[in-house]
Structures are given as C-alpha cells and as structure tokens.
Write a protein that holds these residues in place. Structure first.
Motif, PDB file in Angstrom:
ATOM      1  N   ASN A 118       0.845  -1.191   0.000  1.00  0.00           N
ATOM      2  CA  ASN A 118       0.000   0.000   0.000  1.00  0.00           C
ATOM      3  C   ASN A 118       0.883   1.244   0.000  1.00  0.00           C
ATOM      4  N   LYS A 119       0.569   2.219  -0.836  1.00  0.00           N
ATOM      5  CA  LYS A 119       1.397   3.432  -0.929  1.00  0.00           C
ATOM      6  C   LYS A 119       1.498   4.169   0.398  1.00  0.00           C
ATOM      7  N   ASN A 120       0.513   4.001   1.258  1.00  0.00           N
ATOM      8  CA  ASN A 120       0.553   4.653   2.573  1.00  0.00           C
ATOM      9  C   ASN A 120       1.328   3.846   3.609  1.00  0.00           C
ATOM     10  N   SER A 121       1.837   2.690   3.202  1.00  0.00           N
ATOM     11  CA  SER A 121       2.651   1.868   4.102  1.00  0.00           C
ATOM     12  C   SER A 121       4.134   1.944   3.749  1.00  0.00           C
ATOM     13  N   ILE A 122       4.510   2.968   2.997  1.00  0.00           N
ATOM     14  CA  ILE A 122       5.925   3.186   2.692  1.00  0.00           C
ATOM     15  C   ILE A 122       6.635   3.671   3.955  1.00  0.00           C
ATOM     16  N   LEU A 123       7.717   3.000   4.304  1.00  0.00           N
ATOM     17  CA  LEU A 123       8.476   3.338   5.506  1.00  0.00           C
ATOM     18  C   LEU A 123       9.514   4.422   5.236  1.00  0.00           C
ATOM     19  N   SER A 124      10.206   4.297   4.122  1.00  0.00           N
ATOM     20  CA  SER A 124      11.228   5.273   3.758  1.00  0.00           C
ATOM     21  C   SER A 124      11.605   5.064   2.301  1.00  0.00           C
ATOM     22  N   GLU A 125      12.515   5.874   1.829  1.00  0.00           N
ATOM     23  CA  GLU A 125      13.024   5.758   0.465  1.00  0.00           C
ATOM     24  C   GLU A 125      14.520   5.495   0.544  1.00  0.00           C
TER      25      GLU A 125
END
Length: 261
Positions: free
Chosen positions: A100-107
């Motif tokens: 899910n795009k809202n579950s991105i932790l970091s880049e």
C-alpha cells in the motif's frame, strides 16, 4: 466512490473490532543502520520506531521476528507472518503481499562503491555500461531486488549474504565494485573501519521506496484472506494519520543525522 467509502467503513470497523490484535512482522536478521538495528541488545531504528508507533495507535501488539532475508520473504508468502518490513516492490512479491502506498516506511538510495586504490584515471558519469567495461565484477546481495539496469548490465556478479561480507570482499579485492544502499552501507563501513578505503561513486543510480508489506494469506480460508486485506488497509490508514502528526516529525529529526551518512 461508493466502493472507496465502503472500504473506509470496513477499515474503521477493523480499528475497533481488532484492537489488541497480535501482529507478527518478519525482518532480516541483519542490522541496517539507521532503519533497523540492535543497540544494547534491543531492536531499534527509524522503521522500528515508526511501525511501533502506528501499531500502538491501532492498539496492536507488535512482534518482530528475525530471519535470513530469503526465509523472511517465505514466511510472509506462506502466511506464517502477518507482514514483512524493509521490502521493495516487484511483480513476484506483489503476488503474495499487499504493498500500500501509505505503508511506505522510507526511500532508499542506491549507488556504486569502489576501493580508492582501484579508482585510478576513471571518471564515472553515470554510464553503467562504461563502468562495467572498466570494472567487470560487481558485488550484490542474495535475495535482494535490483532493477534491470543493474541485473542486465554486463557485469560478472559476486553474490554475498550481507553488506558486511560485501565490504570485506571489496577490500580484499574479490570484486571490483559493490552496488548497494547508500546510508546503510556507509554506516557499515564506519563500523568496520573501512570508510577511508572504500568510496561511493557519484552520481547515485536510483531511489526506491521500501514498505511494510502484508501477507495475502493465499493458502488460507477466504475469511482469513479478507482479514489480511483489512489488516493491511488498517495499518496503511494508521500510517497515513501518523505521518501528519508532530510525533512523526520528531521521529524524523531524531534520525536525520544518521540519514545524512
């Protein structure tokens, strides 16, 4: 529109119905500073604190389990763990987990590394083909996902279990280059005392988001699969809400120096 509203209502229901839920998260057994690492025997880091904060707001009991990276992915694929942290997206992984795009932790940023004594009269401009022609052997980490521009480049690959093993091989001349995550590898070079021996080539090659991805529980009942989907949506919504808070900004600031290499 109606479907999105229905899904939102379901997620809100999940917030209430599954309070005190136990969630098991698989992760690599290797430390990756500053995102996931052990300090005085305790697991910590930006990702760990972020996930724990979101789970706390959801009234979830969060438990991390450490595995070799390949096995960690298998635990989620088979539905034995609810989620996996620090994972990038590809088609194969999307077949068994929700990203899910809202579950991105970091880049994370990736670049090439080389020992100073091998970087002679060569100026890297970002041309990977020229780099491969000059330095044919490249170190990569097993079970990691790399983009085609790396995998399809004409390198002779040297595979290692982790960044530490890769750094040792690089210093000992068993490979000419290493391609890896910038922040984490720099931190490991400092820890190993190799910061003066190994340098990063610029420009950096690409950036990719890493997620907390949730199992689809494909081998389980339809009810379990629906619950897994709702769990992934609930965490994503919780993350979206948390990232708008002052607490999230405090967390970012706490790790800002480490992210700066």
């Amino acid at each position: 529109m109606i479907r999105n509203l229905f899904n939102f209502i379901l997620v809100c229901f999940y917030f209430k119905a599954y309070a005190n839920e136990n969630i098991t998260i698989a992760r690599s057994e290797i430390d990756y500073i500053p995102n996931e690492y052990h300090e005085n025997g305790k697991l910590t880091g930006f990702h760990i604190e972020l996930i724990n904060a979101v789970c706390k707001n959801l009234d979830w009991n969060c438990n991390f389990e450490n595995y070799p990276w390949g096995r960690a992915q298998e635990q989620v694929k088979k539905g034995k763990c609810d989620a996996i942290t620090y994972i990038s997206i590809n088609d194969e992984r999307e077949s068994y987990a929700y990203f899910n795009k809202n579950s991105i932790l970091s880049e994370t940023t990736y670049a090439f590394f080389i020992t100073k004594n091998k970087l002679k009269k060569f100026r890297f401009t970002g041309d990977i083909l020229k780099l491969a022609k000059k330095y044919n052997s490249l170190g990569l980490i097993k079970n990691y996902h790399y983009k085609d521009e790396i995998i399809k480049a004409p390198f002779q690959f040297e595979w290692s279990a982790n960044e530490e093993a890769s750094a040792i091989k690089l210093v000992n001349g068993r490979m000419n280059l290493f391609f890896g995550e910038v922040t984490s590898f720099h931190q490991n070079l400092k820890r190993l005392g190799y910061s003066k021996d190994i340098i990063q080539l610029k420009p950096e090659i690409y950036k990719i988001p890493v997620y907390l991805a949730f199992t689809k529980k494909l081998d389980f009942s339809k009810e379990d699969q629906e619950k897994a989907l709702l769990k992934s949506q609930a965490f994503a919504k919780g993350m979206q809400i948390f990232k708008k808070t002052e607490q999230y900004q405090i967390l970012l600031n706490k790790y800002s120096n480490l992210f700066a290499n």
